[in-house]
Write a protein that holds these residues in place. Structure first.
Motif, PDB file in Angstrom:
ATOM      1  N   ARG A  74       2.806  26.985  17.825  1.00  0.00           N
ATOM      2  CA  ARG A  74       2.730  28.325  17.230  1.00  0.00           C
ATOM      3  C   ARG A  74       4.042  28.743  16.565  1.00  0.00           C
ATOM      4  NH1 ARG A  74      -1.704  31.312  19.283  1.00  0.00           N
ATOM      5  NH2 ARG A  74      -2.799  30.216  20.957  1.00  0.00           N
ATOM      6  N   ASN A  75       5.073  27.890  16.685  1.00  0.00           N
ATOM      7  CA  ASN A  75       6.394  28.223  16.132  1.00  0.00           C
ATOM      8  C   ASN A  75       6.865  29.574  16.665  1.00  0.00           C
ATOM      9  OD1 ASN A  75       8.309  26.815  14.645  1.00  0.00           O
ATOM     10  ND2 ASN A  75       7.950  27.997  12.797  1.00  0.00           N
ATOM     11  N   THR A  76       6.696  29.770  17.948  1.00  0.00           N
ATOM     12  CA  THR A  76       6.969  31.055  18.600  1.00  0.00           C
ATOM     13  C   THR A  76       7.879  30.849  19.799  1.00  0.00           C
ATOM     14  OG1 THR A  76       4.853  31.978  17.884  1.00  0.00           O
ATOM     15  CG2 THR A  76       5.922  33.031  19.760  1.00  0.00           C
ATOM     16  N   VAL A  77       8.822  31.753  19.956  1.00  0.00           N
ATOM     17  CA  VAL A  77       9.703  31.755  21.123  1.00  0.00           C
ATOM     18  C   VAL A  77       9.439  33.019  21.925  1.00  0.00           C
ATOM     19  CG1 VAL A  77      11.613  32.887  19.916  1.00  0.00           C
ATOM     20  CG2 VAL A  77      12.093  31.435  21.880  1.00  0.00           C
ATOM     21  N   TYR A  78       9.581  32.892  23.246  1.00  0.00           N
ATOM     22  CA  TYR A  78       9.283  33.996  24.153  1.00  0.00           C
ATOM     23  C   TYR A  78      10.517  34.326  24.994  1.00  0.00           C
ATOM     24  CZ  TYR A  78       4.557  32.532  23.003  1.00  0.00           C
ATOM     25  OH  TYR A  78       3.413  32.182  22.323  1.00  0.00           O
ATOM     26  N   LEU A  79      10.609  35.587  25.383  1.00  0.00           N
ATOM     27  CA  LEU A  79      11.628  36.024  26.323  1.00  0.00           C
ATOM     28  C   LEU A  79      10.912  36.766  27.448  1.00  0.00           C
ATOM     29  CD1 LEU A  79      14.611  36.362  27.111  1.00  0.00           C
ATOM     30  CD2 LEU A  79      14.614  38.513  25.827  1.00  0.00           C
ATOM     31  N   GLU A  80      10.808  36.102  28.582  1.00  0.00           N
ATOM     32  CA  GLU A  80      10.198  36.702  29.768  1.00  0.00           C
ATOM     33  C   GLU A  80      11.298  37.398  30.549  1.00  0.00           C
ATOM     34  OE1 GLU A  80       6.807  36.207  30.529  1.00  0.00           O
ATOM     35  OE2 GLU A  80       7.047  37.719  32.097  1.00  0.00           O
ATOM     36  N   MET A  81      11.147  38.702  30.750  1.00  0.00           N
ATOM     37  CA  MET A  81      12.180  39.497  31.412  1.00  0.00           C
ATOM     38  C   MET A  81      11.619  40.063  32.708  1.00  0.00           C
ATOM     39  SD  MET A  81      13.758  41.475  28.097  1.00  0.00           S
ATOM     40  CE  MET A  81      12.233  42.332  27.738  1.00  0.00           C
ATOM     41  N   ASN A  82      12.218  39.702  33.810  1.00  0.00           N
ATOM     42  CA  ASN A  82      11.804  40.180  35.129  1.00  0.00           C
ATOM     43  C   ASN A  82      12.937  40.954  35.792  1.00  0.00           C
ATOM     44  OD1 ASN A  82       9.214  38.811  35.052  1.00  0.00           O
ATOM     45  ND2 ASN A  82      10.334  36.893  35.385  1.00  0.00           N
ATOM     46  N   SER A  83      12.584  41.691  36.824  1.00  0.00           N
ATOM     47  CA  SER A  83      13.572  42.490  37.570  1.00  0.00           C
ATOM     48  C   SER A  83      14.446  43.292  36.622  1.00  0.00           C
ATOM     49  CB  SER A  83      14.440  41.556  38.435  1.00  0.00           C
ATOM     50  OG  SER A  83      13.652  40.804  39.320  1.00  0.00           O
ATOM     51  N   LEU A  84      13.801  43.970  35.698  1.00  0.00           N
ATOM     52  CA  LEU A  84      14.537  44.704  34.673  1.00  0.00           C
ATOM     53  C   LEU A  84      15.335  45.851  35.271  1.00  0.00           C
ATOM     54  CD1 LEU A  84      11.875  44.599  31.870  1.00  0.00           C
ATOM     55  CD2 LEU A  84      14.249  43.849  31.619  1.00  0.00           C
ATOM     56  N   LYS A  85      16.498  46.089  34.662  1.00  0.00           N
ATOM     57  CA  LYS A  85      17.411  47.141  35.095  1.00  0.00           C
ATOM     58  C   LYS A  85      17.621  48.118  33.943  1.00  0.00           C
ATOM     59  CE  LYS A  85      20.004  43.632  37.685  1.00  0.00           C
ATOM     60  NZ  LYS A  85      21.343  43.005  37.882  1.00  0.00           N
ATOM     61  N   PRO A  86      18.014  49.351  34.261  1.00  0.00           N
ATOM     62  CA  PRO A  86      18.287  50.313  33.174  1.00  0.00           C
ATOM     63  C   PRO A  86      19.322  49.783  32.177  1.00  0.00           C
ATOM     64  CG  PRO A  86      18.102  51.467  35.248  1.00  0.00           C
ATOM     65  CD  PRO A  86      18.054  50.004  35.580  1.00  0.00           C
ATOM     66  N   GLU A  87      20.264  48.996  32.640  1.00  0.00           N
ATOM     67  CA  GLU A  87      21.277  48.469  31.726  1.00  0.00           C
ATOM     68  C   GLU A  87      20.741  47.380  30.796  1.00  0.00           C
ATOM     69  OE1 GLU A  87      21.515  48.761  35.058  1.00  0.00           O
ATOM     70  OE2 GLU A  87      22.603  47.045  35.949  1.00  0.00           O
ATOM     71  N   ASP A  88      19.496  46.972  30.979  1.00  0.00           N
ATOM     72  CA  ASP A  88      18.860  46.049  30.034  1.00  0.00           C
ATOM     73  C   ASP A  88      18.286  46.788  28.830  1.00  0.00           C
ATOM     74  OD1 ASP A  88      17.569  44.276  32.864  1.00  0.00           O
ATOM     75  OD2 ASP A  88      19.248  43.660  31.580  1.00  0.00           O
ATOM     76  N   THR A  89      18.319  48.108  28.855  1.00  0.00           N
ATOM     77  CA  THR A  89      17.821  48.902  27.740  1.00  0.00           C
ATOM     78  C   THR A  89      18.617  48.600  26.479  1.00  0.00           C
ATOM     79  OG1 THR A  89      17.047  50.690  29.163  1.00  0.00           O
ATOM     80  CG2 THR A  89      17.527  51.242  26.863  1.00  0.00           C
ATOM     81  N   ALA A  90      17.902  48.196  25.430  1.00  0.00           N
ATOM     82  CA  ALA A  90      18.561  47.814  24.179  1.00  0.00           C
ATOM     83  C   ALA A  90      17.509  47.486  23.132  1.00  0.00           C
ATOM     84  CB  ALA A  90      19.456  46.589  24.401  1.00  0.00           C
ATOM     85  N   LEU A  91      17.983  47.313  21.920  1.00  0.00           N
ATOM     86  CA  LEU A  91      17.169  46.756  20.848  1.00  0.00           C
ATOM     87  C   LEU A  91      17.349  45.244  20.909  1.00  0.00           C
ATOM     88  CD1 LEU A  91      15.339  47.663  18.513  1.00  0.00           C
ATOM     89  CD2 LEU A  91      17.372  47.667  17.053  1.00  0.00           C
ATOM     90  N   TYR A  92      16.262  44.520  21.080  1.00  0.00           N
ATOM     91  CA  TYR A  92      16.307  43.072  21.243  1.00  0.00           C
ATOM     92  C   TYR A  92      15.959  42.384  19.920  1.00  0.00           C
ATOM     93  CZ  TYR A  92      16.924  43.334  26.263  1.00  0.00           C
ATOM     94  OH  TYR A  92      17.429  43.566  27.530  1.00  0.00           O
ATOM     95  N   TYR A  93      16.821  41.464  19.518  1.00  0.00           N
ATOM     96  CA  TYR A  93      16.657  40.759  18.254  1.00  0.00           C
ATOM     97  C   TYR A  93      16.388  39.282  18.492  1.00  0.00           C
ATOM     98  CZ  TYR A  93      18.914  44.803  16.049  1.00  0.00           C
ATOM     99  OH  TYR A  93      19.236  46.069  15.607  1.00  0.00           O
ATOM    100  N   CYS A  94      15.419  38.770  17.801  1.00  0.00           N
ATOM    101  CA  CYS A  94      15.188  37.336  17.746  1.00  0.00           C
ATOM    102  C   CYS A  94      16.130  36.733  16.705  1.00  0.00           C
ATOM    103  CB  CYS A  94      13.735  37.085  17.357  1.00  0.00           C
ATOM    104  SG  CYS A  94      13.285  35.357  17.174  1.00  0.00           S
ATOM    105  N   ALA A  95      16.607  35.531  16.977  1.00  0.00           N
ATOM    106  CA  ALA A  95      17.522  34.860  16.058  1.00  0.00           C
ATOM    107  C   ALA A  95      17.162  33.391  15.942  1.00  0.00           C
ATOM    108  CB  ALA A  95      18.959  35.006  16.543  1.00  0.00           C
ATOM    109  N   ALA A  96      17.478  32.814  14.806  1.00  0.00           N
ATOM    110  CA  ALA A  96      17.170  31.398  14.585  1.00  0.00           C
ATOM    111  C   ALA A  96      18.277  30.737  13.779  1.00  0.00           C
ATOM    112  CB  ALA A  96      15.841  31.263  13.860  1.00  0.00           C
TER     113      ALA A  96
END
Length: 121
Positions: A74-96
């Protein structure tokens, strides 16, 4: 034309989970990964994956909680995020990157538009 299209962001309570997706089109890459940027802070490297072998690297701040994977068909990358914390709050960017691993110093060849992740306490 190269495009990286992210999806999957949203609002989640602390301790919860989210999965981000990034679909790439236009070409294939040797490295794909994720960065994030919180308001008033510099862009931060989150992690990356080598497209052929699937090896991964993570920032210390997310190691053990976040997992990057890819679907080569699928030419797709995933980011599985567990045990999230308030400090993980952000704009998340994919990069290649075509040839070299991405990092804050190296930057990336291509960027997605970003998807917001907000973790409430």
């Amino acid at each position: 034309q190269v495009q990286l299209v992210e999806s999957g962001g949203g609002l989640v309570q602390a301790g919860g989970s989210l999965r981000l997706s990034c679909a790439a089109s236009g070409r294939t890459f040797n490295y794909m990964g994720w960065f994030r940027q919180a308001p008033g802070k510099a862009r931060e490297f989150v992690g990356r994956i080598t497209w052929r072998g699937g090896s991964t690297d993570y920032a210390d701040s997310v190691k053990g909680r976040f997992t990057i994977s890819r679907d080569t068909a699928r030419n797709t990358v995933y980011l599985e995020m567990n045990s999230l914390k308030p400090e993980d709050t952000a704009l998340y960017y994919c990069a290649a990157n075509r040839l070299e691993p991405m990092s804050v110093r190296r930057g990336a060849d291509y960027w997605g538009q970003g998807t917001q992740v907000t973790v409430s306490s």
